[in-house]
Design a protein around this motif. Sequence first.
Motif, mmCIF file in Angstrom:
data_model
loop_
_atom_site.group_PDB
_atom_site.id
_atom_site.type_symbol
_atom_site.label_atom_id
_atom_site.label_comp_id
_atom_site.label_asym_id
_atom_site.label_seq_id
_atom_site.Cartn_x
_atom_site.Cartn_y
_atom_site.Cartn_z
ATOM 1 N N GLN A 204 0.666 -1.321 0.058
ATOM 2 C CA GLN A 204 0.136 -0.017 -0.175
ATOM 3 C C GLN A 204 1.043 1.187 0.003
ATOM 4 O OE1 GLN A 204 -2.743 0.286 3.503
ATOM 5 N NE2 GLN A 204 -3.945 1.869 2.474
ATOM 6 N N GLN A 205 0.601 2.183 -1.016
ATOM 7 C CA GLN A 205 1.306 3.558 -0.976
ATOM 8 C C GLN A 205 0.770 4.578 -0.238
ATOM 9 O OE1 GLN A 205 2.123 4.970 -4.804
ATOM 10 N NE2 GLN A 205 4.125 5.719 -4.190
ATOM 11 N N GLU A 206 1.420 5.273 0.504
ATOM 12 C CA GLU A 206 1.046 6.543 1.231
ATOM 13 C C GLU A 206 0.812 7.444 0.276
ATOM 14 O OE1 GLU A 206 4.170 7.740 3.827
ATOM 15 O OE2 GLU A 206 3.849 6.025 5.246
ATOM 16 N N SER A 207 -0.172 8.547 0.847
ATOM 17 C CA SER A 207 -0.524 9.615 0.031
ATOM 18 C C SER A 207 0.776 10.527 -0.328
ATOM 19 C CB SER A 207 -1.513 10.505 0.582
ATOM 20 O OG SER A 207 -1.066 11.050 1.743
ATOM 21 N N VAL A 208 0.810 11.196 -1.785
ATOM 22 C CA VAL A 208 2.046 11.674 -2.318
ATOM 23 C C VAL A 208 1.772 12.968 -2.519
ATOM 24 C CG1 VAL A 208 1.721 10.572 -4.260
ATOM 25 C CG2 VAL A 208 4.012 11.449 -3.793
ATOM 26 N N THR A 209 2.554 14.065 -2.263
ATOM 27 C CA THR A 209 2.258 15.278 -2.904
ATOM 28 C C THR A 209 3.419 15.883 -3.402
ATOM 29 O OG1 THR A 209 0.442 15.867 -1.215
ATOM 30 C CG2 THR A 209 1.532 17.828 -2.374
ATOM 31 N N ALA A 210 3.418 16.334 -4.749
ATOM 32 C CA ALA A 210 4.614 16.799 -5.480
ATOM 33 C C ALA A 210 4.590 18.373 -5.498
ATOM 34 C CB ALA A 210 4.399 16.463 -6.887
ATOM 35 N N TYR A 211 5.833 18.965 -5.217
ATOM 36 C CA TYR A 211 6.182 20.369 -4.896
ATOM 37 C C TYR A 211 7.093 20.793 -6.109
ATOM 38 C CZ TYR A 211 3.672 20.203 -0.421
ATOM 39 O OH TYR A 211 2.815 20.042 0.469
ATOM 40 N N ASP A 212 6.866 21.862 -6.587
ATOM 41 C CA ASP A 212 7.791 22.352 -7.466
ATOM 42 C C ASP A 212 8.924 23.256 -6.869
ATOM 43 O OD1 ASP A 212 6.618 25.089 -7.066
ATOM 44 O OD2 ASP A 212 5.572 24.956 -9.090
ATOM 45 N N VAL A 213 9.748 23.913 -7.727
ATOM 46 C CA VAL A 213 10.849 24.581 -7.006
ATOM 47 C C VAL A 213 10.420 25.598 -6.110
ATOM 48 C CG1 VAL A 213 11.269 25.951 -9.066
ATOM 49 C CG2 VAL A 213 13.137 25.563 -7.604
ATOM 50 N N ASP A 214 9.086 26.273 -6.300
ATOM 51 C CA ASP A 214 8.895 27.340 -5.753
ATOM 52 C C ASP A 214 8.063 27.043 -4.621
ATOM 53 O OD1 ASP A 214 10.032 29.260 -7.522
ATOM 54 O OD2 ASP A 214 8.167 29.044 -8.802
#
Length: 251
Positions: A204-214
Amino acid sequence: MSGGCTVFWNQANRNDFNGEAAVRQQTWGQAMRHTEGGRPGGRRAILGLSVISILILVGCSSAPKEMATSSPGAPTVVGSPPAITSEPAPTPAVYKPATDKGPAENVPVPVLPDKATEFTKDGLIAFAEYWYSTLSYAYETGNVLPMQEISDPTCGSCDRVKNSVEPQYSDGGWLVGGLMVVHQSSSTFHEMSDGSYQAVVTIQQESVTAYDVDGAVDSESGYSIARPDIVIATYSEGKWTALRVEHLTKD
C-alpha cells in the motif's frame, strides 16, 4: 645481586672483615719481608694479589638499584607522558522527512539484508520486500540507483519510476509521502519455464504530494488501497535480480 655474588652487609660482617684484613695485613708484611730480599718482583706480586682481592670484593658488591632494574637500551622517560586527547565523535546526521517546506534530509540508504541473497523461498521474499524499500527511497530522494542496481534493464516498472520521480527532483522540486507499506509476502518458490521465480507482495502506498521548485503543489494523490503485486526475479551469481514488478489486479 651482580655476577651471581651477593653481599649482606651488617655489623658482624664488618667485624669479620676487619679481623680478616688485619690477618692479611700481618701475613702480607711477613711475606714482603721474605720476598724483598729474595727473588726479584716479589713486591710486585704481593701488590698484584692485593689489587685482585679488592677487585673481587668490588665485583661482589650489589649494583645500584637503578641499574639492577633497568633494561639495556630502554629509553629514558623524563616527566609525565603527554596527555592523550581525542576528537569528539561527530554528531550523526538526523533524518528529517519531507514537508511542504522542503525535501527529506539524511534519508538512510536501504541496505540489502543477508537473507535477500539466499537462493531460498525466504531469500526471494526478503529480496522482494527489499525492492520496495528502494522504491520508497526513490520517492524520498529522487535517487533510483539502488533500485536499478537490483533490477534488470528491461524492468518496465523501474523505468516508469525513473521517468516520473527523477524529473521532479532534478527541476528543484520534491515529493512528500509516497512511501511503500508491505502488508504481506509469499511465494511458492516454483521455477518458471524461463528460469524465473515469483513472489506476491501485498503493498500500500502512502499519499503523495509533489512540490515544484517554488514550493507550489504540482499534484497530489491520496492513500492507495492495499493490493497484491507480483515480483518476478531470477537468481544468478549469488544474487536476485528483478525482471518485472506488476500489479496482479487491474485498476
